[in-house]
Scaffold this motif. Structure first.
Motif, mmCIF file in Angstrom:
data_model
loop_
_atom_site.group_PDB
_atom_site.id
_atom_site.type_symbol
_atom_site.label_atom_id
_atom_site.label_comp_id
_atom_site.label_asym_id
_atom_site.label_seq_id
_atom_site.Cartn_x
_atom_site.Cartn_y
_atom_site.Cartn_z
ATOM 1 N N THR A 1 -2.254 7.597 0.538
ATOM 2 C CA THR A 1 -0.909 7.666 -0.040
ATOM 3 C C THR A 1 0.092 7.901 1.086
ATOM 4 O O THR A 1 -0.238 8.468 2.133
ATOM 5 N N TRP A 2 1.342 7.468 0.846
ATOM 6 C CA TRP A 2 2.371 7.540 1.881
ATOM 7 C C TRP A 2 3.647 8.157 1.326
ATOM 8 O O TRP A 2 3.991 7.960 0.159
ATOM 9 N N SER A 3 4.354 8.891 2.196
ATOM 10 C CA SER A 3 5.673 9.426 1.874
ATOM 11 C C SER A 3 6.651 8.983 2.946
ATOM 12 O O SER A 3 6.291 8.878 4.126
ATOM 13 N N ASP B 1 0.814 -1.217 0.000
ATOM 14 C CA ASP B 1 0.000 0.000 0.000
ATOM 15 C C ASP B 1 0.846 1.264 0.000
ATOM 16 O O ASP B 1 0.298 2.372 0.029
ATOM 17 N N GLY B 2 2.179 1.097 0.012
ATOM 18 C CA GLY B 2 3.050 2.257 -0.026
ATOM 19 C C GLY B 2 3.908 2.454 1.197
ATOM 20 O O GLY B 2 4.753 3.361 1.227
ATOM 21 N N LEU B 3 3.721 1.625 2.247
ATOM 22 C CA LEU B 3 4.594 1.708 3.410
ATOM 23 C C LEU B 3 5.996 1.215 3.043
ATOM 24 O O LEU B 3 6.160 0.381 2.150
ATOM 25 N N ASP C 1 7.184 6.783 7.957
ATOM 26 C CA ASP C 1 6.237 7.014 6.867
ATOM 27 C C ASP C 1 5.114 7.919 7.338
ATOM 28 O O ASP C 1 4.630 7.794 8.473
ATOM 29 N N ILE C 2 4.678 8.819 6.458
ATOM 30 C CA ILE C 2 3.635 9.775 6.811
ATOM 31 C C ILE C 2 2.609 9.856 5.691
ATOM 32 O O ILE C 2 2.951 9.754 4.507
ATOM 33 N N ILE D 1 1.240 9.011 11.044
ATOM 34 C CA ILE D 1 2.679 8.831 10.897
ATOM 35 C C ILE D 1 3.097 7.595 11.676
ATOM 36 O O ILE D 1 2.522 7.290 12.732
ATOM 37 N N CYS D 2 4.076 6.851 11.161
ATOM 38 C CA CYS D 2 4.495 5.623 11.840
ATOM 39 C C CYS D 2 5.970 5.338 11.575
ATOM 40 O O CYS D 2 6.520 5.725 10.546
#
Length: 494
Positions: free
Chosen positions: A136-138, A91-93, A128-129, A109-110
Motif C-alpha cells: 500500500t502507498w501514501s 498499484d497506488g503510486l 510516495d511512501i 519511499i520515492c
C-alpha cells in the motif's frame, strides 16, 4: 557455411569461438552473440501489469532487495535479478515517472513526476511512501508541509531515510526534513558562502539534487557546489569553485561519503560557470580527504572516461563513478590510477545513471536497464526485464548504444547492437533503412537461427557496399518467421 561468433568473457581476455550454424554466408562486418543467461539475463516480471522502463535513474540496495526508479514505474528484485516486480499508478503510486528511491525494510519511499509534464517544465506529483514493502502507498506533499514536490518545477530529486527522519532534496525549494512520526515536514535552507551569495541568482539558490548522510554528517549536492552540515541543518559550510579551495565545476548532481573526512563529489554539464563561460560538460569528480578544507579534481585526462558524473559509490577502498558516456570508472588508490568498465565488459550501455553496492556486489542503472558485478566491476551481468525468454510471439528488440559512433576511437561505441528474443528456431531477416525508406544494409537475410534466449546482432555503421553511412536517423526492421515485424530507430554520429 555460416560462422557464428560467440564472445565469451574469461578474466580480462575476450575469446572468440566460431562454429557451423547453417548454410550461406553472413554479410561481412556482422557479428552474432549467442547470450547465455550468465551474460545477458532476461528476468521475468513476476506480475506483468505494465512494462518497466529500461531507463533507470536511481537505485538503492536494502539487504537483499534492489529498488530502482524508472521512467515508467518503480522496480524491485529480491533474488539477484531472476524475477522482477513493477509498481505503477494502478498499484497506488501517484504517477509512473519515478525520480528517486530509498528503502529501509519494510519502508520504501520515492519521488514522482507527472507523466504528462515535459522537461524542463517538470511537474512534481509528490513523494510516495509505503511501510509494507509496496503493498500500500501514501502520498506526501504540501498537506504535510512538503511544499517543493508538487506542481511546475516542484520536483523531488532525492529522498533519504535516515534513522527516524526523512530528508528530501528538491529542485527549487532546497531541503525538507520530517519532524514527527506522522510525516510533517519543515524546510531547511543551506547557508551559502559570502562569495556565493554575491554571485548567486535567486533562481538557482535553492536547487538541491542529492543527499548523503553518515554518522550525523550530511553533505548536499547543489546547483553551485556542495553544502555540509553536522547539526541537522542548523549551520552550514559551503564549497564551490569560487572559494579557491581546489573544488572544480559548478553543477554538482552527486556526492558520496566514502569514509571519515573522505568525500567525493561529481560534476556535470552543460553549464555556465562563475565567469560567464559556457561548458558542454562538467569538470569530472572532486575528492577531499580533510573534510572539505582542500580538494583534488580528476577528469578525462586522468582516465575516468567522462567529465559528467551521475552517481558515486564505494566498496572498501575503491570508489566507483557512474558516468555519462564513459561507463563505470573506478579507482582503488584515491584517484592516482583509474580503470573503466564499458559495454565490452558487459555493461548494457555507456550511459550509466546510478550505482550502489551492498558490500559484495555492485549494481548499476543505465539507459538500457540494470547490470550487476560480483568481481569489483571488472565484468557485468546485464538484466533485460523487457524481454521474456521464449516469448517468440512477441520479438521485442532494443538497439544500443544509441546513438553510436562508427568512427569513434571508443571501441564500445563503434557498433550498434540489436538485441531480440528468439524462443524457437526460426528464419530471421534484419535490415537497416535510411530516413527516406531506402534499404541501406542487410544484416540477416532469411537466416535460420535459434533457439536462443537472447540474440545480439551488430551493425558497424556501413552500407552493403562497405561505406560508412552519413550522420542521421536510421531504422531497422526485424522480421522473425511467424511473428509480426518489429521496428526500431538508430541514430548515427560520425
Amino acid at each position: 557455411m555460416v560462422m557464428r561468433i560467440v564472445v565469451c568473457k574469461f578474466s580480462l581476455l575476450w575469446v572468440v569461438i566460431s562454429f557451423s550454424l547453417a548454410e550461406g554466408p553472413l554479410p561481412s562486418s556482422v557479428y552474432l552473440i549467442s547470450s547465455s543467461p550468465s551474460e545477458v539475463s532476461s528476468g521475468v516480471l513476476s506480475e506483468w501489469k505494465e512494462t518497466l522502463d529500461d531507463s533507470i535513474v536511481d537505485l538503492v540496495i536494502d539487504d537483499d532487495v534492489v529498488w530502482f526508479a524508472t521512467g515508467n514505474g518503480l522496480g524491485r528484485t529480491d533474488d539477484n535479478g531472476k524475477t522482477f516486480k513493477g509498481y505503477f499508478k494502478e498499484d497506488g503510486l501517484s504517477d509512473d515517472i519515478i525520480t528517486c528511491v530509498d528503502g529501509r525494510s519494510p519502508v520504501v519511499i520515492c519521488g514522482i513526476i507527472d507523466e504528462d509534464s515535459v522537461y524542463p517544465q517538470w511537474e512534481g506529483a509528490g513523494v510516495d511512501i509505503s511501510d509494507d514493502y509496496g503493498i500500500t502507498w501514501s502520498k506526501l506533499g504540501s498537506s504535510q508541509g512538503l511544499n517543493g514536490v508538487e506542481g511546475k518545477y516542484q520536483v523531488a530529486w532525492d529522498v533519504v531515510l535516515y534513522r527516524d527522519e526523512i530528508w528530501v532534496a528538491t529542485w527549487t525549494k532546497a531541503l525538507f526534513k520530517s519532524i514527527d512520526d506522522v510525516y510533517s515536514f519543515t524546510q531547511i535552507l543551506p547557508e551559502f558562502s559570502e562569495n556565493m551569495k554575491q554571485w548567486l541568482q535567486e533562481s538557482y539558490e535553492y536547487h538541491t539534487y542529492e543527499i548523503d548522510i553518515e554518522g550525523g554528517e550530511m553533505w548536499v549536492a547543489c546547483e553551485n557546489g556542495l553544502a555540509k552540515t553536522v547539526d541537522g541543518g542548523e549551520t552550514w559550510d559551503f564549497y564551490s569553485q569560487l572559494d579557491g579551495d581546489g573544488y572544480r565545476g559548478r553543477f554538482t548532481p552527486t556526492v558520496h561519503i566514502m569514509a571519515e573526512n573522505v568525500v567525493w563529489a561529481g560534476t556535470a554539464g552543460p553549464y555556465i560557470d562563475f565567469y560567464d563561460q559556457y561548458h558542454d560538460v562538467g569538470e569530472g569528480v572532486n575528492m577531499t580527504m580533510d573534510g572539505g578544507e582542500t580538494w583534488e579534481n580528476f577528469n578525462v585526462n586522468d582516465g575516468i572516461g567522462s567529465n559528467n558524473i551521475n552517481d558515486i559509490t564505494s566498496m572498501g577502498d575503491t570508489v566507483y563513478l557512474a558516468t555519462s558516456g564513459g561507463g563505470v570508472a573506478y579507482s582503488g588508490d584515491f584517484g592516482n590510477t583509474w580503470e573503466r568498465a564499458t559495454t565490452l565488459d558487459g555493461l548494457p550501455s555507456m550511459l550509466v545513471y546510478c550505482i550502489d553496492t551492498d558490500g559484495d556486489a555492485l549494481w548499476v542503472g543505465t539507459e538500457k536497464g540494470l547490470a550487476r558485478s560480483t568481481d569489483g566491476g571488472k565484468t557485468w551481468e546485464a538484466f533485460d526485464y523487457t524481454i521474456e525468454p521464449g516469448d517468440s510471439d512477441s520479438p521485442r528488440s532494443i538497439a544500443y548504444p544509441n546513438p553510436f559512433y562508427p568512427s569513434s576511437r571508443e571501441v564500445a561505441y563503434q557498433r550498434c547492437n540489436i538485441q531480440f528474443s528468439l524462443g524457437t528456431s526460426r528464419y530471421v531477416t534484419l535490415k537497416i533503412y535510411d530516413f527516406s525508406g531506402d534499404e541501406v544494409r542487410t544484416l540477416l537475410d532469411n537466416e535460420y537461427m535459434g533457439p536462443e534466449d537472447v540474440v545480439i546482432v551488430g551493425w558497424d555503421g556501413k552500407d552493403d557496399e562497405g561505406r560508412y553511412v552519413d550522420n542521421g536517423v536510421y531504422f531497422y526492421i526485424l522480421d522473425i518467421e511467424g511473428t509480426p515485424p518489429d521496428y526500431g530507430k538508430i541514430a548515427v554520429l560520425q
